[in-house]
Write an enzyme that holds these catalytic residues in place. Sequence first.
Site, PDB file in Angstrom:
ATOM      1  N   GLU A 180       0.835  -1.215   0.000  1.00 55.97           N
ATOM      2  CA  GLU A 180       0.000   0.000   0.000  1.00 55.97           C
ATOM      3  C   GLU A 180       0.862   1.255   0.000  1.00 55.97           C
ATOM      4  O   GLU A 180       0.812   2.075   0.927  1.00 55.97           O
ATOM      5  CB  GLU A 180      -0.947  -0.005   1.199  1.00 55.97           C
ATOM      6  CG  GLU A 180      -1.982  -1.114   1.111  1.00 55.97           C
ATOM      7  CD  GLU A 180      -3.059  -1.044   2.181  1.00 55.97           C
ATOM      8  OE1 GLU A 180      -2.797  -0.477   3.250  1.00 55.97           O
ATOM      9  OE2 GLU A 180      -4.160  -1.564   1.944  1.00 55.97           O
ATOM     10  N   GLU A 372      -5.288  -8.433  -1.038  1.00 59.40           N
ATOM     11  CA  GLU A 372      -5.999  -8.266   0.242  1.00 59.40           C
ATOM     12  C   GLU A 372      -7.462  -8.008  -0.064  1.00 59.40           C
ATOM     13  O   GLU A 372      -7.790  -7.215  -0.952  1.00 59.40           O
ATOM     14  CB  GLU A 372      -5.465  -7.077   1.044  1.00 59.40           C
ATOM     15  CG  GLU A 372      -4.113  -7.272   1.657  1.00 59.40           C
ATOM     16  CD  GLU A 372      -3.704  -6.122   2.575  1.00 59.40           C
ATOM     17  OE1 GLU A 372      -4.572  -5.522   3.230  1.00 59.40           O
ATOM     18  OE2 GLU A 372      -2.501  -5.841   2.604  1.00 59.40           O
TER      19      GLU A 372
HETATM   20  C1  BG6 Z   1      -4.368  -2.905   4.766  1.00 59.21           C
HETATM   21  C2  BG6 Z   1      -3.030  -3.356   5.247  1.00 59.21           C
HETATM   22  O1  BG6 Z   1      -4.409  -1.542   4.971  1.00 59.21           O
HETATM   23  O2  BG6 Z   1      -5.523  -3.346   5.397  1.00 59.21           O
HETATM   24  C3  BG6 Z   1      -3.043  -4.422   6.307  1.00 59.21           C
HETATM   25  O3  BG6 Z   1      -2.161  -3.702   4.211  1.00 59.21           O
HETATM   26  C4  BG6 Z   1      -4.237  -4.208   7.216  1.00 59.21           C
HETATM   27  O4  BG6 Z   1      -1.826  -4.375   6.970  1.00 59.21           O
HETATM   28  C5  BG6 Z   1      -5.501  -4.363   6.377  1.00 59.21           C
HETATM   29  O5  BG6 Z   1      -4.264  -5.050   8.318  1.00 59.21           O
HETATM   30  C6  BG6 Z   1      -6.794  -4.291   7.163  1.00 59.21           C
HETATM   31  O6  BG6 Z   1      -6.821  -3.139   7.957  1.00 59.21           O
HETATM   32  P1  BG6 Z   1      -7.111  -3.229   9.509  1.00 59.21           P
HETATM   33  O7  BG6 Z   1      -6.949  -1.835   9.990  1.00 59.21           O
HETATM   34  O8  BG6 Z   1      -8.500  -3.737   9.629  1.00 59.21           O
HETATM   35  O9  BG6 Z   1      -6.107  -4.164  10.062  1.00 59.21           O
END
Ligand code: BG6
Length: 475
Positions: A180, A372
């Site tokens: 990201e 993701e």
């Molecule tokens: C992304 C990141 O922003 O979202 C992860 O690459 C992160 O590291 C994921 O964990 C989900 O966000 P959160 O804040 O729910 O953990």
Amino acid sequence: MGLEKDFLWGGATAANQCEGAWNVDGRGVSSMDTIPVGEKRQLLGTGEYPVNEIDPVNEYYANHEAIDFYHHYKEDIAMFAEMGFKVFRMSIAWTRIFPNGDEETPNELGLQFYDNVFDECRKYNIEPLVTLCHFDAPIHLVKTIGSWQNRKMVEYFVKYCLVVLERYKDKVKYWITFNEINMTVHFPFVGAGVIYEAQDNREEIKYVAAHHQLLASALATKIAHEVNPENKVGCMLAGGCTYPYSCNPQDIWKAMGKEREGFFFTDVQVRGEYPQYAQKLFERNHFNIGITNEDIKILKENTADFISFSYYQSRCAGVDQSLETTEGNIIRSLRNPYLYTTEWGWQVDPMGLRITLNNLYDRYQKPLFIVENGLGAKDTVDENGQIDDQYRIDYLRDHIKAFKDAVELDGIKLLGYTPWGCIDLISAGTGQMSKRYGFIYVDKDDNGQGTLKRMKKKSFYWYQKVIASNGENLD
Ligand code: BG6
């Protein structure tokens, strides 16, 4: 029709959110180790808060132990294999390899750990997909040189990349440079270890740090290709399209600006040059970014092989200041009346994934990788030890349908899908353990209490069927 036979199904994690063992076997302290849970976490994330020494008496740092993947990796990878994973996205903690970031020689124990993890993956024919930098910078470099706002950081990062790319050249084929990367302009401490001084021109510093990361990303790509021409190197964006709130041209312009905040990075990483709107942004604001002719050449010659991105939600933008807003991954958004939100206010929009895929493919015609996606939710273990996370299955099913449409109906080239937090881990945004994403439950609570026992959720068995049918059986 259908997905390609070699479609890479799997799951994703990051070292700083799952490994724990933060001070074991010579590992140095990273920026992410200094962020406590609670309100201070938000402050540190923005770069407003001066980084302090770790204070284990008054603060709780959830990632210091996390889910202790460091000591549980064999058990965890065996469970991934049982689900049928073809790929496992993980990251290397820079501070396991170079604890302070500026040592002459790497830490052999750190290198050995990742050898073991990759060997374990290979045992099950799981392809590792490795992020070189997932938010973590050595705290020593944050304190001594100001992290990514200093050009010297590029040199240290390149040294680290040379070591790991050479060491794992026969074990890892898929690499991602920065997780990201657009986080740097929204959440500079998390994205780039940047801490502001009172007199700083904050906007300028963010873009200077971003340039250094873009340069470092191009150099890492170069090294990866030199070390092994078979290597595939991706850039990585916090993705998700931004809709105009209405057909008011002002709203459309605003939404376009928001989209460009992300494209700013992929335009450089994929096309190899700063787009015209970025150059104008620098000019208009008199930013001195320090881009040299040599930098321009490096960026041009070392572009990404694929574009990876996270997708949790779409966003909405408009000019009416009175409209309701809501939380999201990094970036707040106007509340879209057509969508529902998760408990953390993230707007759920499977169709937005199809739109995002089309936007990226139309713009670049490069293979895409969804690295993701997922639903952060509170899970409960019932009296029989079962975890019925039907809501997660519903969320993932709708998103899989959406990307299948993008592939089958729209002709998008998609390499794979690695839902986030395939095993429960620490939330990056909140530091909570109770914001769970996994197919595998880990017994631990928000205060760090629990046995760390792993348990299969209902979604574990569902995803196993999805993978076995190559996405045909989504019931
Ligand atoms: C992304 C990141 O922003 O979202 C992860 O690459 C992160 O590291 C994921 O964990 C989900 O966000 P959160 O804040 O729910 O953990």
